[in-house]
Design a protein around this motif. Structure first.
Motif, PDB file in Angstrom:
ATOM      1  N   GLY A   5       0.828  -1.201   0.000  1.00 43.60           N
ATOM      2  CA  GLY A   5       0.000   0.000   0.000  1.00 43.60           C
ATOM      3  C   GLY A   5       0.855   1.241   0.000  1.00 43.60           C
ATOM      4  N   PRO A   6       0.223   2.409  -0.108  1.00 42.48           N
ATOM      5  CA  PRO A   6       0.961   3.674  -0.184  1.00 42.48           C
ATOM      6  C   PRO A   6       1.528   4.078   1.167  1.00 42.48           C
ATOM      7  CG  PRO A   6      -1.372   4.102  -0.089  1.00 42.48           C
ATOM      8  CD  PRO A   6      -1.231   2.605  -0.176  1.00 42.48           C
ATOM      9  N   LEU A   7       2.397   5.069   1.144  1.00 43.01           N
ATOM     10  CA  LEU A   7       2.824   5.729   2.374  1.00 43.01           C
ATOM     11  C   LEU A   7       1.730   6.720   2.757  1.00 43.01           C
ATOM     12  CD1 LEU A   7       4.928   6.473   4.551  1.00 43.01           C
ATOM     13  CD2 LEU A   7       5.829   8.162   2.932  1.00 43.01           C
ATOM     14  N   VAL A   8       1.203   6.575   3.959  1.00 45.01           N
ATOM     15  CA  VAL A   8       0.156   7.469   4.443  1.00 45.01           C
ATOM     16  C   VAL A   8       0.775   8.422   5.462  1.00 45.01           C
ATOM     17  CG1 VAL A   8      -2.042   7.646   5.662  1.00 45.01           C
ATOM     18  CG2 VAL A   8      -1.663   5.784   4.048  1.00 45.01           C
ATOM     19  N   GLY A  48       2.024  18.736   5.535  1.00 44.33           N
ATOM     20  CA  GLY A  48       1.980  18.960   4.094  1.00 44.33           C
ATOM     21  C   GLY A  48       3.352  18.948   3.470  1.00 44.33           C
ATOM     22  N   LEU A  49       4.326  19.586   4.125  1.00 45.44           N
ATOM     23  CA  LEU A  49       5.690  19.565   3.621  1.00 45.44           C
ATOM     24  C   LEU A  49       6.259  18.155   3.673  1.00 45.44           C
ATOM     25  CD1 LEU A  49       8.262  20.934   2.627  1.00 45.44           C
ATOM     26  CD2 LEU A  49       8.811  21.500   5.009  1.00 45.44           C
ATOM     27  N   ALA A  50       6.017  17.439   4.773  1.00 46.58           N
ATOM     28  CA  ALA A  50       6.509  16.063   4.880  1.00 46.58           C
ATOM     29  C   ALA A  50       5.948  15.200   3.760  1.00 46.58           C
ATOM     30  CB  ALA A  50       6.144  15.489   6.244  1.00 46.58           C
ATOM     31  N   ALA A  51       4.668  15.368   3.432  1.00 44.50           N
ATOM     32  CA  ALA A  51       4.054  14.580   2.368  1.00 44.50           C
ATOM     33  C   ALA A  51       4.660  14.910   1.009  1.00 44.50           C
ATOM     34  CB  ALA A  51       2.543  14.813   2.352  1.00 44.50           C
ATOM     35  N   VAL A  62      -0.450   9.335   0.436  1.00 44.59           N
ATOM     36  CA  VAL A  62      -1.772   9.788   0.854  1.00 44.59           C
ATOM     37  C   VAL A  62      -1.585  10.659   2.091  1.00 44.59           C
ATOM     38  CG1 VAL A  62      -4.035   9.086   1.704  1.00 44.59           C
ATOM     39  CG2 VAL A  62      -2.883   7.712  -0.048  1.00 44.59           C
ATOM     40  N   LEU A  63      -2.190  11.836   2.094  1.00 46.02           N
ATOM     41  CA  LEU A  63      -2.098  12.745   3.236  1.00 46.02           C
ATOM     42  C   LEU A  63      -3.446  12.832   3.926  1.00 46.02           C
ATOM     43  CD1 LEU A  63      -0.718  14.869   5.020  1.00 46.02           C
ATOM     44  CD2 LEU A  63      -1.257  16.571   3.266  1.00 46.02           C
ATOM     45  N   VAL A  64      -3.474  12.424   5.187  1.00 45.93           N
ATOM     46  CA  VAL A  64      -4.669  12.539   6.019  1.00 45.93           C
ATOM     47  C   VAL A  64      -4.481  13.763   6.905  1.00 45.93           C
ATOM     48  CG1 VAL A  64      -6.051  11.465   7.838  1.00 45.93           C
ATOM     49  CG2 VAL A  64      -5.098  10.056   5.998  1.00 45.93           C
ATOM     50  N   THR A  65      -5.309  14.785   6.694  1.00 45.21           N
ATOM     51  CA  THR A  65      -5.158  16.034   7.438  1.00 45.21           C
ATOM     52  C   THR A  65      -6.485  16.765   7.490  1.00 45.21           C
ATOM     53  OG1 THR A  65      -3.751  17.999   7.665  1.00 45.21           O
ATOM     54  CG2 THR A  65      -4.546  17.477   5.450  1.00 45.21           C
ATOM     55  N   ALA A  66      -6.553  17.790   8.329  1.00 48.12           N
ATOM     56  CA  ALA A  66      -7.776  18.583   8.481  1.00 48.12           C
ATOM     57  C   ALA A  66      -7.688  19.844   7.641  1.00 48.12           C
ATOM     58  CB  ALA A  66      -7.987  18.942   9.954  1.00 48.12           C
ATOM     59  N   LEU A  67      -8.648  20.041   6.754  1.00 44.84           N
ATOM     60  CA  LEU A  67      -8.739  21.238   5.924  1.00 44.84           C
ATOM     61  C   LEU A  67     -10.167  21.751   5.952  1.00 44.84           C
ATOM     62  CD1 LEU A  67      -6.619  20.117   2.824  1.00 44.84           C
ATOM     63  CD2 LEU A  67      -5.939  21.762   4.575  1.00 44.84           C
ATOM     64  N   GLY A  68     -10.312  23.071   5.801  1.00 46.07           N
ATOM     65  CA  GLY A  68     -11.628  23.685   5.836  1.00 46.07           C
ATOM     66  C   GLY A  68     -11.947  24.416   4.551  1.00 46.07           C
ATOM     67  N   ALA A  69     -12.815  25.430   4.669  1.00 46.19           N
ATOM     68  CA  ALA A  69     -13.225  26.221   3.511  1.00 46.19           C
ATOM     69  C   ALA A  69     -12.609  27.610   3.524  1.00 46.19           C
ATOM     70  CB  ALA A  69     -14.756  26.326   3.463  1.00 46.19           C
ATOM     71  N   ASP A  70     -11.693  27.881   4.450  1.00 45.81           N
ATOM     72  CA  ASP A  70     -11.064  29.202   4.553  1.00 45.81           C
ATOM     73  C   ASP A  70     -10.027  29.378   3.448  1.00 45.81           C
ATOM     74  OD1 ASP A  70      -8.185  28.565   6.228  1.00 45.81           O
ATOM     75  OD2 ASP A  70      -9.797  27.091   6.358  1.00 45.81           O
ATOM     76  N   VAL A  87      -6.922  12.953   1.790  1.00 46.78           N
ATOM     77  CA  VAL A  87      -8.078  12.374   2.478  1.00 46.78           C
ATOM     78  C   VAL A  87      -8.309  13.264   3.692  1.00 46.78           C
ATOM     79  CG1 VAL A  87      -9.040  10.355   3.622  1.00 46.78           C
ATOM     80  CG2 VAL A  87      -7.505  10.056   1.669  1.00 46.78           C
ATOM     81  N   GLU A  88      -9.409  13.995   3.679  1.00 46.11           N
ATOM     82  CA  GLU A  88      -9.553  15.110   4.613  1.00 46.11           C
ATOM     83  C   GLU A  88     -10.397  14.778   5.841  1.00 46.11           C
ATOM     84  OE1 GLU A  88     -10.763  18.738   2.776  1.00 46.11           O
ATOM     85  OE2 GLU A  88      -9.513  18.410   0.985  1.00 46.11           O
ATOM     86  N   LEU A  89      -9.947  15.343   6.957  1.00 46.36           N
ATOM     87  CA  LEU A  89     -10.759  15.465   8.168  1.00 46.36           C
ATOM     88  C   LEU A  89     -11.425  16.838   8.145  1.00 46.36           C
ATOM     89  CD1 LEU A  89      -7.976  14.256  10.599  1.00 46.36           C
ATOM     90  CD2 LEU A  89     -10.115  13.019  10.255  1.00 46.36           C
TER      91      LEU A  89
END
Length: 477
Positions: A5-8, A48-51, A62-70, A87-89
């Motif tokens: 599988g990918p690096l997450v 984000g930089l690490a990814a 694959v980057l699992v992180t929290a993003l909004g609408a700002d 893949v967003e929280l």
């Protein structure tokens, strides 16, 4: 990358902004420098930089992180999407923005604004972690890692997990393959997580390798981690294994006076890649130290592409300090030619690298301003040299060549001759070692197509891979 599988990458993303310029005078109304702005750059920071750094050699990340609408979230989303799968929280609040003002390459002030909290994970987040081949956690204490902590604990039992901790975050989940605090973080974590630590471990003034090793050992035990690498900046790292009392010191081959921002992310990303590819923690830390040093020497985060945030081709080499991909080598060649320099290429199998090879490559480098080594693949060596060769696989030969100070880049080719690769690179000079004549080399005709020159340089007498192998075989009987 492992077929599992990918690096997450899991963690908190920031938007980093740098305003750079020159400061040659003080303001008339206060004793502060006036910065004449020369450039403004934005890029993803934190996880984000690490990814981005993990994805630099084309592997699936694959980057699992929290993003909004700002606006900051939207900007980071646009920068990351071309390079990693998001893949967003959910994010309650706004994405943090970290702004630095630098004069002559040195930070003068940093301003932080914004901030939000990661929400609960959905099915896509859990599916991403369940399918991971390896995991890197960049925990900046803003909730992304906490939101999926149970899933991370499960992943640590199944696949290699690297945890890059930060003071605002919690300790790593048990069974992490490698935890990577820097020396200041290690001191703080010992005070907070190891209340019964001996006085020597709590001595902030103890900057010896022994002191770092003691703190790393205590943290490995407290965190139930397989290993802990305490990173020491330009001095390298100290690696401690939970099942051993023997620390391993990994020095930096060469250090530079550059902006270290992002070096820790580069270290953790490189270590995660090495473990994902089946390496041991000692191998992972060795590669990570070399990559972080190369990252800083190459300009650090300033060496990343403007706006988009992706690494410039050639700015980083996977697991080492010289470019090994065609895009990176082309960028290096372009830089050399822009300065009016001469590009030299040299080729060979370089199996069992010996003194003759080293002298040949040093002499080749002296004929120009940049040396690209073209090395035969394993299949190519086998066809040329016969069964039982190569003695060292291509990955090892490339790594050793890349560690030589006279080598600026390494490229692998799979054909019997490097003609196709040379047509890609179009060097000014092609150098071959041995007792050949230029007229015997089929690639010489290719060089003439663009006005290049072919040279033959001798090896040291009495040095050859074949003779070394024979002597080793006789000694082993």
């Amino acid at each position: 990358m492992s077929a599992r599988g990918p690096l997450v990458v899991v963690g908190d993303v920031l938007l980093d902004e740098d305003v750079t310029g020159e400061a040659t005078r003080l303001a008339p109304d206060a004793p502060v420098p006036v910065v004449e702005v020369g450039a403004e750059r934005r890029r993803p920071g934190g996880a984000g930089l690490a990814a981005l750094l993990a994805a630099r050699d084309g592997r699936e990340v694959v980057l699992v992180t929290a993003l909004g609408a700002d606006p900051a979230s939207e900007a980071v989303r646009a920068m990351l999407a071309p390079h990693v799968r998001l893949v967003e929280l959910p994010l309650a609040g706004t994405l943090p923005v970290k702004s630095r003002v630098l004069a002559d390459g040195r930070p003068l002030v940093r301003m932080d604004r914004g901030g939000g909290t990661a929400g609960p994970p959905g099915p896509a987040v859990r599916a991403a972690l369940a399918g991971a081949g390896a995991v890197l956690v960049a925990d900046y204490g803003r909730g992304a890692a906490d939101a999926v902590r149970d899933a991370l604990a499960d992943a640590a039992r199944r696949v290699p997990l690297v945890w890059d901790p930060h003071p605002r975050g919690r300790g790593p989940v048990p069974h992490a393959r490698l935890v990577t605090p820097n020396e200041h973080e290690a001191r703080r974590f010992v005070r907070e997580h190891c209340p019964r630590a001996p006085g020597a471990a709590l001595d902030d003034g103890d900057g010896t390798l022994g002191g770092h090793a003691l703190r790393g050992a205590l943290l490995a035990e407290r965190w139930r981690a397989a290993s802990v690498a305490v990173t020491l900046g330009e001095r390298g790292a100290v690696l401690l294994h939970a099942d051993s009392d023997e620390p391993q010191y990994v020095p930096v081959a060469a250090a530079g006076e550059c902006d270290p921002c992002g070096a820790g992310d580069c270290f953790a990303a490189t270590a995660a890649i090495a473990l994902a590819d089946g390496g041991l923690p000692s191998e992972a830390v060795g590669r990570a130290v070399a990559a972080a040093a190369a990252f800083v020497a190459g300009g650090g985060v300033a060496g990343l592409a403007d706006q988009g945030g992706a690494p410039r081709p050639g700015a980083l080499a996977p697991g080492g300090g010289v470019p090994r991909d065609l895009a990176g080598i082309r960028a290096l060649i372009q830089e050399v030619r822009a300065r009016g320099g001469t590009v030299v290429a040299a080729g060979g199998c370089f199996d069992l690298l010996h003194a003759g090879h080293v002298q040949f490559l040093e002499n080749a480098r002296r004929t120009g301003d940049c040396l690209v080594v073209c090395v035969n693949s394993d299949a190519s060596v086998r066809r040329l040299k016969g069964p039982g060769r190569p003695l060292n696989p291509a990955a090892d030969r490339v790594r050793v060549l890349g560690g030589l100070g006279c080598v600026d880049a390494v490229a692998e080719f799979g054909e019997d001759t490097p003609e196709a690769l040379l047509r890609e690179l179009r060097p000014d000079v092609w150098v071959k070692g041995g007792d050949y004549r230029v007229s015997d080399l089929p690639e010489a005709a290719a060089l003439r197509e663009w006005g290049g020159q072919t040279l033959v340089l001798p090896y040291l007498d009495g040095r050859s891979t074949t003779e070394l192998a024979r002597r080793a075989a006789r000694t082993g009987r």
